[in-house]
Design a protein around this motif. Structure first.
Motif, PDB file in Angstrom:
ATOM      1  N   ILE A 103       1.032   5.879 -61.793  1.00  0.00           N
ATOM      2  CA  ILE A 103       2.137   5.472 -60.919  1.00  0.00           C
ATOM      3  C   ILE A 103       1.846   5.874 -59.471  1.00  0.00           C
ATOM      4  N   GLY A 104       1.413   7.128 -59.311  1.00  0.00           N
ATOM      5  CA  GLY A 104       1.185   7.644 -57.964  1.00  0.00           C
ATOM      6  C   GLY A 104       0.127   6.871 -57.220  1.00  0.00           C
ATOM      7  N   SER A 105      -0.851   6.314 -57.970  1.00  0.00           N
ATOM      8  CA  SER A 105      -1.924   5.601 -57.275  1.00  0.00           C
ATOM      9  C   SER A 105      -1.484   4.209 -56.842  1.00  0.00           C
ATOM     10  N   GLY A 106      -0.272   3.808 -57.239  1.00  0.00           N
ATOM     11  CA  GLY A 106       0.179   2.460 -56.889  1.00  0.00           C
ATOM     12  C   GLY A 106       0.507   2.266 -55.427  1.00  0.00           C
ATOM     13  N   GLY A 107       0.963   3.343 -54.782  1.00  0.00           N
ATOM     14  CA  GLY A 107       1.307   3.229 -53.364  1.00  0.00           C
ATOM     15  C   GLY A 107       2.552   2.382 -53.164  1.00  0.00           C
ATOM     16  N   PHE A 108       2.694   1.833 -51.978  1.00  0.00           N
ATOM     17  CA  PHE A 108       3.922   1.119 -51.657  1.00  0.00           C
ATOM     18  C   PHE A 108       3.977  -0.252 -52.338  1.00  0.00           C
TER      19      PHE A 108
ATOM     20  N   LEU B 210       5.888  10.392 -55.676  1.00  0.00           N
ATOM     21  CA  LEU B 210       4.590  10.180 -56.324  1.00  0.00           C
ATOM     22  C   LEU B 210       3.756   9.137 -55.587  1.00  0.00           C
ATOM     23  N   GLN B 211       4.434   8.056 -55.164  1.00  0.00           N
ATOM     24  CA  GLN B 211       3.665   6.903 -54.698  1.00  0.00           C
ATOM     25  C   GLN B 211       3.462   6.870 -53.193  1.00  0.00           C
ATOM     26  N   LEU B 212       4.396   7.454 -52.461  1.00  0.00           N
ATOM     27  CA  LEU B 212       4.314   7.306 -51.011  1.00  0.00           C
ATOM     28  C   LEU B 212       3.885   8.584 -50.305  1.00  0.00           C
TER      29      LEU B 212
ATOM     30  N   ASP C  98       2.416  11.522 -51.761  1.00  0.00           N
ATOM     31  CA  ASP C  98       1.400  12.406 -52.336  1.00  0.00           C
ATOM     32  C   ASP C  98       0.105  11.636 -52.584  1.00  0.00           C
TER      33      ASP C  98
ATOM     34  N   LYS D  90       1.508   9.926 -64.313  1.00  0.00           N
ATOM     35  CA  LYS D  90       1.780  10.216 -62.899  1.00  0.00           C
ATOM     36  C   LYS D  90       0.639   9.707 -62.019  1.00  0.00           C
TER      37      LYS D  90
ATOM     38  N   TRP E  35       5.685   1.092 -55.338  1.00  0.00           N
ATOM     39  CA  TRP E  35       7.015   1.667 -55.175  1.00  0.00           C
ATOM     40  C   TRP E  35       8.057   0.548 -55.084  1.00  0.00           C
TER      41      TRP E  35
ATOM     42  N   LEU F  71       9.883   8.350 -57.506  1.00  0.00           N
ATOM     43  CA  LEU F  71       8.804   7.364 -57.337  1.00  0.00           C
ATOM     44  C   LEU F  71       8.218   7.454 -55.934  1.00  0.00           C
TER      45      LEU F  71
ATOM     46  N   LEU G  41       7.949   9.729 -65.359  1.00  0.00           N
ATOM     47  CA  LEU G  41       7.881  10.325 -64.024  1.00  0.00           C
ATOM     48  C   LEU G  41       7.743  11.844 -64.088  1.00  0.00           C
TER      49      LEU G  41
END
Lengths: 418, 618
Positions: free
Chosen positions: A286-291, B30-32, B34, A283, A325, B27, A377
């Motif tokens: 993935i979460g640190s990937g941003g848009f 998580l990605q946008l 948070d 997580k 994303w 997605l 996820l």
């Protein structure tokens, strides 16, 4: 030999190629360590994967030049051979990752459970396309269930629970052929009840179920027959029994690590160093990937080995981190496109065999996608199965390609068949 | 091919699409939406390694090194990364106890389990050498290099100041500082902090799951190199400073020596002194407590923060004011009338020059009376008010009654007291006081107090014959030899040069002529000009002496203050000043016997002294 011009569905082939190549790019990134060896270096994961993709393409070509009848007529033989291989595997398997599902061939570690999927799909399609086979008949149900259960059980015996679960995929083609929708609903309800039983106090849950049954009887129905009473009572008893069985299943049937993974998923335990580590890290990645993502080879989490199995089961992390994303959504969309297209293709088949097989292909791919991406996820408990065409691995790449291309081959000459 | 179940294809497709949408939504979550994950990713995969620049060096006026640096090592820990630690072996290697270890870990964990904090501060080079080759066994620990101050000549501690860890106030005031950084806490270290500190550098390292550095993050584009701090080139004469500290050993008091023509501080001693090395490194905390608790207040820079009655040295300033006002002439003579104010036995002074030489109290009583009561008003009260206002303005021009600017931290620096009309009105009521109430000021007693730097400055004003340059310790700094212009300003007293010639002549006589009060300050071959003072106080009188030399083209102006010394200004302060002048102008002191005597003397009363009211000399 006379051969009518094939009408190959190039969109599907294109999607296959896109997934395989995008997968390769991400394997390259996931295992990148700064001083990268050449692209064709066979000592590296990406080098080997390139070989598997080439081999898979070759096998696909072979499949395309094979008479489609070969697969329908030979379905049972293929099925029998793969079952035999699964049995053999149980005895000569190399233990790896806690499972006994690999046969070491020296140059290649074969994972027969990957091939069991298309073999089962073929056999089941063959059986269901029999002239006088109707789903309503009890013996049909029994045989179909056996055809699925035997390979699933053998895979389960290899301690590969994930791959065994994939056999649930055949619910979809059977549903298409007449399996009651109530089974699907019951299945979903059972999962929901299982989760609730773990999260909510059992007696509160049972109270709610009783209220629900009462509401059904007295609010929903205008007139109550004895039959209604019996049905509601039976469902209620089953539910209550199920709720009470959850603890037992959870503590005695499931293995400790599986129970813990479910606990982590439900947020009941936050073991970031242990069972929760993988998903927490994935997580983060993935979460640190941003848009837009961090860019190719720019991932910091996946690059630093924080995510285990990142080139196989957790390959989606690299997509999420480096492609953001946007890239992840495109990948998910590509899979959904492929699945929907396969269903549409299956519907246009003229033979029941091809249709059933097409549904099987779509369903097997779907289960893999659902479990793999869902796990990464943090929506599904950790179950280690690969992302089709994408994850590193020769067996899965070859098996999925064969699975898919047999159907493409069927589709290409659908007009020749009855 | 369609059949009765064809419609079910829609259900299947719907399931597929719903799952796809679910994934894309998840997605996005998580990605946008948070930011947590981005932060977590940076926290664990990136390590910000601060690179501390070496602090600038401090030199004396002849280019001799006063302060430089030595490398020390901080042992850092990231608690979450600590794995498979052989705690016993670790503790043994570091020489700490298990309890100590637990405490430190607890503290680090409390700060953050994910980011680095200091486990053990300032490990010396020697200790580090022993520890270094074991580091690989201690996962989660790493070393960060820092520098510490080191003083080869343990002098001028109060002027140089010390460096310490930033406190909350520093952190709030300036975002440059981060927890654990060092900052100048006092002295030059504080007033020139921005010059000395340099600019911190940063390396963003990409670390892997085992806490190994993989390499610079993003090819090092976020890295910055540390910029070394600039050096300070001070006006301190290390030899003079050291000699002064030696002479002031076993005493309380201070010495301020200035170069009159430039305002540069040649020496600034506050006794008792302490070794600046005591306030460096891990021993600092304990030593700081000790020094802070010492009732002799070694950490206090008496030269700036002490406030004393000036005593007779004030007479020099008084006579200049009176001459400039025209209320006396250089040839004015007053009888030594002991009924006005007490005095020692001497012939009556026939001129200002003689009066300064003899330090005649009744003479300056008369002088001050003429300054305060100039006869402008009929009412002596109004007249005194007017006179006091005029007098005070003069005194301010001498640098008295205000914080005399200097390039050292100004907090705690005293103003001294030059009373104004409001001051006496508060005490006695408006128009309820006159000269007769405040006459003690005439001889530097009463309500007047001054700060030692102001006394040295008075000597510099006479040496310059009427002006002074703002005193400063730093001549220039940095590679471009910059200087702070505000500390090089020239201030005029506005009093005629010829009057100061008279003061200088009088001060010359004090040292050289029979009947002068500071014969002990005489150095053969040097024309030292000086003025003694004996400042009454609770406890023994303070012994005061100001001087400059040579008489023409003076190179040094000085104030020496010895607290609660048995005997007057001529007894203790003057001979010490003489030795210092000899040291500075001749390079060495020939009078070894005198040197020995004053170095070993312990004239100051033991502390604590309780206040006792002394009868004023009448």
């Amino acid at each position: 030999m006379y051969q009518e011009k094939l009408k190959i569905d190039w969109t599907t082939v294109g999607l296959w190629l896109f997934l395989a190549l995008f997968g390769w790019v991400n394997i390259y990134a996931a295992t990148y360590n700064g001083d990268q060896a050449g692209v064709f270096d066979m000592a590296t994961f990406h080098g080997k994967q390139l070989l598997w993709i080439a081999a898979a393409a070759l096998v696909a070509l072979v499949v395309m030049f094979t008479e489609p009848r070969f697969f329908s007529n030979g379905a049972y033989i293929i099925y029998a051979l793969v079952l035999a291989l699964l049995v053999v595997t149980l005895f000569i398997a190399t233990v790896s990752h806690g499972g006994k599902s690999w046969i070491d061939l020296g140059f290649f570690r074969l994972q027969p459970s990957e091939f069991a999927k298309f073999a089962t799909a073929l056999a089941l399609a063959k059986f269901m396309s029999g002239i006088d086979v109707e789903w309503r008949q009890a013996h049909t149900k029994v045989v179909a269930l056996l055809l699925i259960a035997v390979p699933a059980a053998l895979v389960f015996l290899q301690h590969d629970t994930g791959s065994a679960l994939v056999f649930l995929a055949f619910v979809f083609p059977l549903f298409r052929e007449g399996l009651s929708g109530a089974i699907l609903v019951t299945g979903v309800a059972a999962i929901a009840l299982f989760v609730l039983a773990l999260l909510v106090n059992k007696y509160i849950l049972i109270g709610a179920l009783v209220l629900l049954a009462a509401a059904y009887l007295f609010v929903w129905l205008n007139k109550r027959t004895t039959r209604d009473w019996l049905r509601a009572g039976a469902v209620l008893v089953c539910c209550v029994a199920f709720v009470f069985s959850v603890d037992f299943v959870f503590n005695h049937v499931l293995e400790a690590h599986q129970s813990e993974r479910i606990n982590v998923l439900l947020g009941k335990s936050e073991d970031l160093q242990g069972a929760g580590y993988n998903v927490h890290q994935s997580k983060i990645a993935i979460g640190s990937g941003g848009f837009f993502g961090k860019g190719f080879l720019r991932g910091t989490v996946t690059k630093a080995d924080f995510v285990p199995e990142q080139h196989t089961d957790f390959i989606f992390c690299t997509v999420g981190e480096e492609w953001g994303w946007l890239g992840s959504s495109i990948l998910v969309a590509a899979y959904v496109w492929l699945l929907v297209r396969l269903v549409n293709m299956a519907e246009r088949q003229r033979s029941r065999f091809a249709r059933f097989y097409g549904y099987s292909v779509a369903s097997v791919l779907f289960i893999h996608l659902f479990v793999n991406v869902g796990m990464v996820l943090g929506l599904v408990p950790v179950i280690g199965i690969p992302l089709p065409f994408f994850s590193y691995g020769g067996s899965s790449m070859l098996a999925f390609t064969i699975l898919l291309f047999i159907f493409i081959r069927q589709d290409a000459s659908k007009n020749q068949l009855l | 091919m369609s059949d009765r179940y064809s419609d079910r294809s829609r259900v299947v497709k719907l399931v597929f699409i719903v799952v796809g949408v679910l994934f894309v939504g998840r997605l996005a979550m998580l990605q946008l939406f948070d930011p947590k994950y981005r932060q977590l990713a940076d926290q664990q995969a990136l390590r910000n390694v601060t690179q501390y620049p070496a602090r600038g060096f401090i030199y004396d006026r002849k280019g001799r090194l006063l302060v430089h640096n030595e490398a020390v090592y901080d042992l850092m820990v990231i608690p979450r990364m600590v794995k498979d630690l052989d705690t016993a072996y670790f503790c043994q290697s570091l020489g700490i106890t298990r309890d100590d270890f637990d405490q430190r870990m607890q503290k680090a964990r409390k700060y953050s389990p994910y980011s680095a904090s200091i486990f053990m501060k300032q490990i010396s080079k020697e200790e580090y050498a022993k520890f270094e080759n074991k580091m690989f066994r201690f996962k989660g620990f790493y070393i960060s290099q820092r520098t510490l101050r080191i003083y080869d000549r343990p002098i001028a501690a109060q002027v140089l100041g010390y460096v310490g860890e930033v406190d909350q106030g520093d952190l709030d005031r300036d975002p440059y500082y981060k927890q654990g950084d060092y900052i100048g806490k006092s002295g030059l270290e504080k007033s020139y902090e921005e010059v000395l500190r340099g600019v911190k550098g940063k390396r963003v390292m990409h670390v892997d799951v085992h806490n190994r550095e993989i390499g610079p993050y993003a090819g090092g584009v976020y890295d910055t190199l540390p910029v070394e701090g600039w050096n300070l080139y001070t006006s301190i004469d290390a030899d003079l400073q050291q000699y002064a500290e030696e002479l002031m050993a076993n005493k309380r008091g201070c010495v301020v020596a200035l170069e009159p023509s430039t305002g540069e501080v040649l020496a600034m001693v506050s006794a008792p002194c302490y070794d600046p090395n005591l306030l460096v490194g891990r021993i600092r905390g304990e030593n700081y407590k000790k020094l802070n608790a010492d009732i002799a207040k070694p950490m206090l820079n008496r030269a700036l923060m002490g406030q004393y009655p000036p005593g007779s040295i004030f007479k020099v300033a008084q006579s200049m004011v009176a001459l400039d006002l025209g209320v006396i002439t250089p040839g004015s003579g007053f009888v030594c009338d002991k009924s006005l104010v007490g005095c020692h036995n001497h012939p009556s002074a026939q001129s200002v020059q003689e009066a300064i030489k003899m330090s005649c109290n009744p003479y300056f009583y008369q002088v001050y009376r003429r300054v305060i009561q100039q006869g402008k008003y009929k009412s002596i009260y109004k007249d005194s008010q007017y006179g006091l206002t005029v007098w005070r303005e003069y005194m301010l021009r001498f640098g008295f009654g205000q914080k005399l600017p200097i390039d050292l931290p100004m907090n705690g620096v005293q103003k001294g007291n030059i009373p104004d009309t409001a001051y006496y009105n508060r005490w006695y009521g408006k128009e309820r006081w006159a000269f007769s109430t405040i006459y003690s000021n005439s001889i530097g007693q009463g309500e007047v107090t001054v700060v030692p730097i102001q006394m040295a400055n008075l000597a510099a004003i006479v040496a310059n014959r009427g002006y002074y340059i703002t005193p400063h310790v730093v001549r220039f700094y940095g590679p471009d030899s910059l200087r702070r212009e505000e500390y090089n300003e020239r201030h005029e007293t506005g009093i005629k040069r010829e009057y100061f010639d008279i003061a200088a002549a009088g001060m010359y006589d004090v040292v050289h002529v029979a009947g002068g009060t500071a014969r002990r300050a005489r150095v053969d071959g040097l024309d030292v000009c000086g003025k003694t003072g004996t400042a009454e106080n609770y406890g023994n009188d303070h012994s005061v002496f100001i001087c400059f030399a040579p008489k023409n083209d003076p190179k040094i102006a000085m104030a020496v203050y010895v607290e609660n010394a048995q005997g007057g200004g001529g007894t203790w302060a003057a001979p010490i000043a003489g030795l210092l002048v000899e040291k500075y102008l001749n390079g060495e002191v020939k009078r070894k016997d005198v040197e020995k005597m004053y170095r070993e003397a312990e004239p100051c009363q033991k502390l604590p002294l309780t206040r006792r009211v002394k009868k004023k000399k009448k």
